[in-house]
Design an enzyme around this catalytic site. Sequence first.
Site, PDB file in Angstrom:
ATOM      1  N   GLY A  18      66.920  22.385  14.258  1.00 49.08           N
ATOM      2  CA  GLY A  18      66.193  23.254  13.755  1.00 49.08           C
ATOM      3  C   GLY A  18      66.235  24.481  14.434  1.00 49.08           C
ATOM      4  O   GLY A  18      64.960  25.344  14.154  1.00 49.08           O
ATOM      5  N   SER A  19      67.019  24.847  15.365  1.00 48.21           N
ATOM      6  CA  SER A  19      66.675  26.208  15.942  1.00 48.21           C
ATOM      7  C   SER A  19      66.865  27.235  15.072  1.00 48.21           C
ATOM      8  O   SER A  19      66.116  28.284  15.329  1.00 48.21           O
ATOM      9  CB  SER A  19      67.481  26.409  17.169  1.00 48.21           C
ATOM     10  OG  SER A  19      68.932  26.427  17.079  1.00 48.21           O
ATOM     11  N   ASN A  20      67.725  27.265  14.206  1.00 50.75           N
ATOM     12  CA  ASN A  20      67.951  28.205  13.024  1.00 50.75           C
ATOM     13  C   ASN A  20      66.513  28.199  12.372  1.00 50.75           C
ATOM     14  O   ASN A  20      66.377  29.604  11.768  1.00 50.75           O
ATOM     15  CB  ASN A  20      69.215  28.124  12.140  1.00 50.75           C
ATOM     16  CG  ASN A  20      70.455  28.803  13.104  1.00 50.75           C
ATOM     17  OD1 ASN A  20      70.654  29.840  13.245  1.00 50.75           O
ATOM     18  ND2 ASN A  20      71.195  27.433  13.591  1.00 50.75           N
ATOM     19  N   MET A  96      73.841  18.386   7.601  1.00 51.47           N
ATOM     20  CA  MET A  96      75.036  17.570   7.889  1.00 51.47           C
ATOM     21  C   MET A  96      75.488  16.678   6.702  1.00 51.47           C
ATOM     22  O   MET A  96      75.864  15.496   6.964  1.00 51.47           O
ATOM     23  CB  MET A  96      74.981  16.633   9.332  1.00 51.47           C
ATOM     24  CG  MET A  96      74.517  17.645  10.223  1.00 51.47           C
ATOM     25  SD  MET A  96      75.851  18.952  10.611  1.00 51.47           S
ATOM     26  CE  MET A  96      77.348  17.847  11.400  1.00 51.47           C
ATOM     27  N   ASN A 113      74.927  28.967   3.702  1.00 48.54           N
ATOM     28  CA  ASN A 113      75.096  28.121   4.971  1.00 48.54           C
ATOM     29  C   ASN A 113      75.560  28.805   5.982  1.00 48.54           C
ATOM     30  O   ASN A 113      75.981  30.158   6.080  1.00 48.54           O
ATOM     31  CB  ASN A 113      76.254  27.290   4.572  1.00 48.54           C
ATOM     32  CG  ASN A 113      76.428  26.164   5.835  1.00 48.54           C
ATOM     33  OD1 ASN A 113      75.528  25.532   6.421  1.00 48.54           O
ATOM     34  ND2 ASN A 113      77.743  25.998   6.197  1.00 48.54           N
ATOM     35  N   HIS A 115      77.850  28.519   9.508  1.00 47.44           N
ATOM     36  CA  HIS A 115      78.816  27.778  10.200  1.00 47.44           C
ATOM     37  C   HIS A 115      79.349  28.410  11.533  1.00 47.44           C
ATOM     38  O   HIS A 115      79.585  29.617  11.509  1.00 47.44           O
ATOM     39  CB  HIS A 115      80.077  27.602   9.252  1.00 47.44           C
ATOM     40  CG  HIS A 115      81.165  26.859   9.800  1.00 47.44           C
ATOM     41  ND1 HIS A 115      81.084  25.435   9.998  1.00 47.44           N
ATOM     42  CD2 HIS A 115      82.205  27.330  10.554  1.00 47.44           C
ATOM     43  CE1 HIS A 115      82.260  25.021  10.509  1.00 47.44           C
ATOM     44  NE2 HIS A 115      82.926  25.855  10.890  1.00 47.44           N
ATOM     45  N   LEU A 150      84.138  22.736   1.310  1.00 41.52           N
ATOM     46  CA  LEU A 150      83.608  22.806   2.630  1.00 41.52           C
ATOM     47  C   LEU A 150      83.885  23.914   3.449  1.00 41.52           C
ATOM     48  O   LEU A 150      84.837  24.530   3.468  1.00 41.52           O
ATOM     49  CB  LEU A 150      84.004  21.475   3.382  1.00 41.52           C
ATOM     50  CG  LEU A 150      83.508  21.337   4.914  1.00 41.52           C
ATOM     51  CD1 LEU A 150      82.092  20.953   4.722  1.00 41.52           C
ATOM     52  CD2 LEU A 150      84.269  20.226   5.385  1.00 41.52           C
TER      53      LEU A 150
HETATM   54  C1  GRF Z   1      74.449  25.419  14.076  1.00 43.38           C
HETATM   55  O1  GRF Z   1      75.211  25.584  15.015  1.00 43.38           O
HETATM   56  C2  GRF Z   1      74.988  25.751  12.618  1.00 43.38           C
HETATM   57  O2  GRF Z   1      76.072  26.647  12.979  1.00 43.38           O
HETATM   58  C3  GRF Z   1      75.637  24.351  12.113  1.00 43.38           C
HETATM   59  O3  GRF Z   1      74.764  23.481  12.826  1.00 43.38           O
HETATM   60  C4  GRF Z   1      74.148  23.976  13.708  1.00 43.38           C
HETATM   61  C5  GRF Z   1      72.615  23.679  13.355  1.00 43.38           C
HETATM   62  O4  GRF Z   1      71.705  24.048  14.651  1.00 43.38           O
HETATM   63  N1  GRF Z   1      75.842  24.398  10.796  1.00 43.38           N
HETATM   64  P1  GRF Z   1      70.141  23.814  14.642  1.00 43.38           P
HETATM   65  O5  GRF Z   1      69.695  22.550  14.056  1.00 43.38           O
HETATM   66  O6  GRF Z   1      69.699  25.154  13.628  1.00 43.38           O
HETATM   67  O7  GRF Z   1      69.660  24.121  16.008  1.00 43.38           O
END
Ligand code: GRF
Length: 200
Positions: A18-20, A96, A113, A115, A150
């Site tokens: 969940g860093s994003n 995922m 999304n 990626h 996808l």
């Molecule tokens: C990220 O690298 C994103 O590009 C991919 O999954 C990862 C998620 O990272 N889809 P986080 O959970 O947000 O740290």
Amino acid sequence: MKKNESPFKLAVLISGEGSNLQAIIDAIDAGELNASVEVVISNKASANGLNRAKQAGITAVVVAPVKGRTREEYDQCLLETLAPFTPDLIVLAGFMRILSADFVHAFADKIINIHPSLLPAYKGMDTHQRVLDAGEPYHGATVHFVTEKLDDGEIIIQSRIKIRPDDDAESLQKRVHVEEHVIYPRAIQWLTTRKQDLVN
Ligand code: GRF
């Protein structure tokens, strides 16, 4: 934001760290993103992103897959969970699971999304190692609209980094993550503007 303007409502779907999600929360707190995260949904109860959501006072929900149920049944459950939050945008942040056509159609043009590759190159998993194995000079991250296919759909923003001679999959992953945390809030902010355009 003007007084009578409703906030741009986000639902963030995660499966892990969940860093994003955190970057989005931080951008909102910093006043760089005019949106609110209404709900965070994870398909995994162990996802650390759920803790990040709770820490920020955001509703965090687990929608766990049930053995023997189809993808369509899972996505129907996801739709029912999302409905009360009336999101303007579904933000996939490390979620995922592949979404069914019905889900994508239910939120047509409202699912994005991130990626870890310069799409359309390197769709799918293990992008960092595959990029290294191919001897690519560049790597990066892409924010794109989600379609039934996808890692497909219109590209909103990309960030490109130059691969260093000493990079390995781990260092690349870290460096790409830093880029992701910049471009994801920025992409969402652009889409909030698009909403205003549609209303006016
Ligand atoms: C990220 O690298 C994103 O590009 C991919 O999954 C990862 C998620 O990272 N889809 P986080 O959970 O947000 O740290």
